[in-house]
Design an enzyme around this catalytic site. Sequence first.
Site, PDB file in Angstrom:
ATOM      1  N   SER A  34     -14.142   4.391 -21.433  1.00 43.43           N
ATOM      2  CA  SER A  34     -13.978   5.334 -20.195  1.00 43.43           C
ATOM      3  C   SER A  34     -12.746   5.922 -20.104  1.00 43.43           C
ATOM      4  O   SER A  34     -11.844   5.117 -20.154  1.00 43.43           O
ATOM      5  CB  SER A  34     -14.240   4.288 -19.012  1.00 43.43           C
ATOM      6  OG  SER A  34     -13.749   4.912 -17.822  1.00 43.43           O
ATOM      7  N   HIS A  58     -17.002   7.707 -22.409  1.00 43.03           N
ATOM      8  CA  HIS A  58     -17.892   7.822 -21.019  1.00 43.03           C
ATOM      9  C   HIS A  58     -17.048   8.581 -20.105  1.00 43.03           C
ATOM     10  O   HIS A  58     -15.829   8.515 -19.882  1.00 43.03           O
ATOM     11  CB  HIS A  58     -17.635   6.275 -20.666  1.00 43.03           C
ATOM     12  CG  HIS A  58     -18.413   5.794 -19.233  1.00 43.03           C
ATOM     13  ND1 HIS A  58     -19.875   5.656 -19.114  1.00 43.03           N
ATOM     14  CD2 HIS A  58     -17.919   5.807 -18.080  1.00 43.03           C
ATOM     15  CE1 HIS A  58     -19.888   5.570 -18.112  1.00 43.03           C
ATOM     16  NE2 HIS A  58     -18.918   5.643 -17.146  1.00 43.03           N
ATOM     17  N   ASP A  60     -16.305   9.917 -16.340  1.00 40.87           N
ATOM     18  CA  ASP A  60     -16.830   9.650 -14.726  1.00 40.87           C
ATOM     19  C   ASP A  60     -16.549  10.672 -13.978  1.00 40.87           C
ATOM     20  O   ASP A  60     -15.703  11.141 -13.912  1.00 40.87           O
ATOM     21  CB  ASP A  60     -16.001   8.301 -14.307  1.00 40.87           C
ATOM     22  CG  ASP A  60     -16.187   7.222 -15.142  1.00 40.87           C
ATOM     23  OD1 ASP A  60     -17.354   6.546 -14.761  1.00 40.87           O
ATOM     24  OD2 ASP A  60     -15.370   6.377 -15.641  1.00 40.87           O
ATOM     25  N   HIS A  91     -21.264   9.975 -16.638  1.00 38.80           N
ATOM     26  CA  HIS A  91     -21.629   9.100 -15.221  1.00 38.80           C
ATOM     27  C   HIS A  91     -21.452   9.846 -14.044  1.00 38.80           C
ATOM     28  O   HIS A  91     -20.445   9.829 -13.724  1.00 38.80           O
ATOM     29  CB  HIS A  91     -20.730   7.795 -15.470  1.00 38.80           C
ATOM     30  CG  HIS A  91     -21.145   6.660 -14.377  1.00 38.80           C
ATOM     31  ND1 HIS A  91     -20.532   5.737 -14.095  1.00 38.80           N
ATOM     32  CD2 HIS A  91     -22.074   6.872 -13.382  1.00 38.80           C
ATOM     33  CE1 HIS A  91     -20.760   5.080 -13.040  1.00 38.80           C
ATOM     34  NE2 HIS A  91     -22.058   5.691 -12.495  1.00 38.80           N
ATOM     35  N   ASP A 204     -21.155  -1.389 -16.502  1.00 40.75           N
ATOM     36  CA  ASP A 204     -19.666  -0.582 -16.570  1.00 40.75           C
ATOM     37  C   ASP A 204     -18.945  -1.040 -15.199  1.00 40.75           C
ATOM     38  O   ASP A 204     -19.509  -1.299 -14.045  1.00 40.75           O
ATOM     39  CB  ASP A 204     -20.387   1.084 -15.986  1.00 40.75           C
ATOM     40  CG  ASP A 204     -19.132   2.032 -15.811  1.00 40.75           C
ATOM     41  OD1 ASP A 204     -18.156   1.484 -16.148  1.00 40.75           O
ATOM     42  OD2 ASP A 204     -19.421   2.966 -15.325  1.00 40.75           O
ATOM     43  N   GLY A 205     -17.734  -1.492 -15.760  1.00 43.20           N
ATOM     44  CA  GLY A 205     -16.892  -1.921 -14.492  1.00 43.20           C
ATOM     45  C   GLY A 205     -16.108  -3.226 -14.806  1.00 43.20           C
ATOM     46  O   GLY A 205     -16.855  -4.301 -14.802  1.00 43.20           O
ATOM     47  N   GLY A 206     -14.868  -3.460 -15.116  1.00 44.20           N
ATOM     48  CA  GLY A 206     -14.470  -4.640 -15.188  1.00 44.20           C
ATOM     49  C   GLY A 206     -14.569  -5.411 -16.483  1.00 44.20           C
ATOM     50  O   GLY A 206     -14.335  -6.534 -16.650  1.00 44.20           O
ATOM     51  N   GLY A 226     -12.809   0.656 -20.051  1.00 44.96           N
ATOM     52  CA  GLY A 226     -11.861   1.480 -19.631  1.00 44.96           C
ATOM     53  C   GLY A 226     -10.258   0.851 -19.692  1.00 44.96           C
ATOM     54  O   GLY A 226      -9.810   0.852 -21.047  1.00 44.96           O
TER      55      GLY A 226
HETATM   56  C1  DX5 Z   1     -15.965   3.119 -12.150  1.00 40.82           C
HETATM   57  C2  DX5 Z   1     -16.207   3.841 -13.384  1.00 40.82           C
HETATM   58  C3  DX5 Z   1     -16.076   2.877 -14.508  1.00 40.82           C
HETATM   59  C4  DX5 Z   1     -14.411   2.567 -14.964  1.00 40.82           C
HETATM   60  C5  DX5 Z   1     -14.598   1.631 -15.954  1.00 40.82           C
HETATM   61  O1  DX5 Z   1     -16.466   3.701 -10.814  1.00 40.82           O
HETATM   62  O2  DX5 Z   1     -17.558   4.240 -13.040  1.00 40.82           O
HETATM   63  O3  DX5 Z   1     -16.501   3.821 -15.510  1.00 40.82           O
HETATM   64  O4  DX5 Z   1     -13.752   3.619 -14.994  1.00 40.82           O
HETATM   65  O5  DX5 Z   1     -13.367   1.319 -15.887  1.00 40.82           O
HETATM   66  P1  DX5 Z   1     -12.808  -0.171 -16.037  1.00 40.82           P
HETATM   67  O6  DX5 Z   1     -13.135  -0.792 -17.393  1.00 40.82           O
HETATM   68  O7  DX5 Z   1     -11.128  -0.081 -15.969  1.00 40.82           O
HETATM   69  O8  DX5 Z   1     -13.567  -1.042 -15.033  1.00 40.82           O
HETATM   70 ZN    ZN Z   2     -18.672   4.899 -15.289  1.00 39.19          ZN
END
Ligand code: DX5
Ligand code: ZN
Length: 244
Positions: A34, A58, A60, A91, A204-206, A226
């Site tokens: 991301s 990815h 966003d 996404h 996706d996320g964290g 990310g």
């Molecule tokens: C959040 C996004 C994610 C995010 C992931 O709304 O959809 O793709 O950027 O980033 P991390 O890995 O930092 O949670």
């Molecule tokens: Zn995302």
Amino acid sequence: MQGTVNFMKILKKIRSGRSKRVKKEMSDNMLSASILNVRQLELHSKIAELKDVIDYIHIDVMDGIFVSNKTPGIDMFKNAKRFETKPLDVHLMVEEPERELSNYDGASIITFHIETIIDTKTMTVNMEKFERIAAEIRGFGAKVGIAIKPNTTENLLRSILRKVDLILVMTVEPGYGGQALIPSTLDKIENVKKMGFTGIIEVDGGITKENAKDVKERGASLIVVGTGLFEDEDPLEAGKIIKE
Ligand code: DX5
Ligand code: ZN
């Protein structure tokens, strides 16, 4: 006779190459980087550093309505498409995906949110809308993905389970990078599998090098990372651990 043997050899080569490609594409251990918080000027060098561990980039896309944050999705996409060689995983966190789709022609995966196609009267999926969006995405030659937020029930996915290539389970509230994964969302991965979904499950996320193994064991095949990648003191090493 010799000609036939050679022809068979060539055919075998082509076939095994093709099956390798399909296998690679459908591998259950893929990483999508991301780039939400990566500065555009640094993008190329950062992706180059991670080329051996990442499978997708990815992107966003946020419209400031479906989520409060806004991103220059089109520019991010154009830049990545022009300068990067990794396939693009888009996404869409936008209220009206139909309006934006044509900007992302050339992506390998285009994912939109199920919350944007729910008929508020019946609280079911608006199938006409779904079919229109899915058909346009397929028209670009991309995989059709549907994303689901942490507080949306996965039962809504049942009616479209066999019509999508990918389900993206959000493990944080969409909108920002750098949040902590909400552990209860991991049950959604297992529930989607129990419903009989056999496609790609993206999460996706964290996600970090510490929790990636758990997420994969639950059944995720494509992991978005990310912060856990780009903010790590050794991004390549973090990527390797995540892919282990
Ligand atoms: C959040 C996004 C994610 C995010 C992931 O709304 O959809 O793709 O950027 O980033 P991390 O890995 O930092 O949670
Ligand atoms: Zn995302």
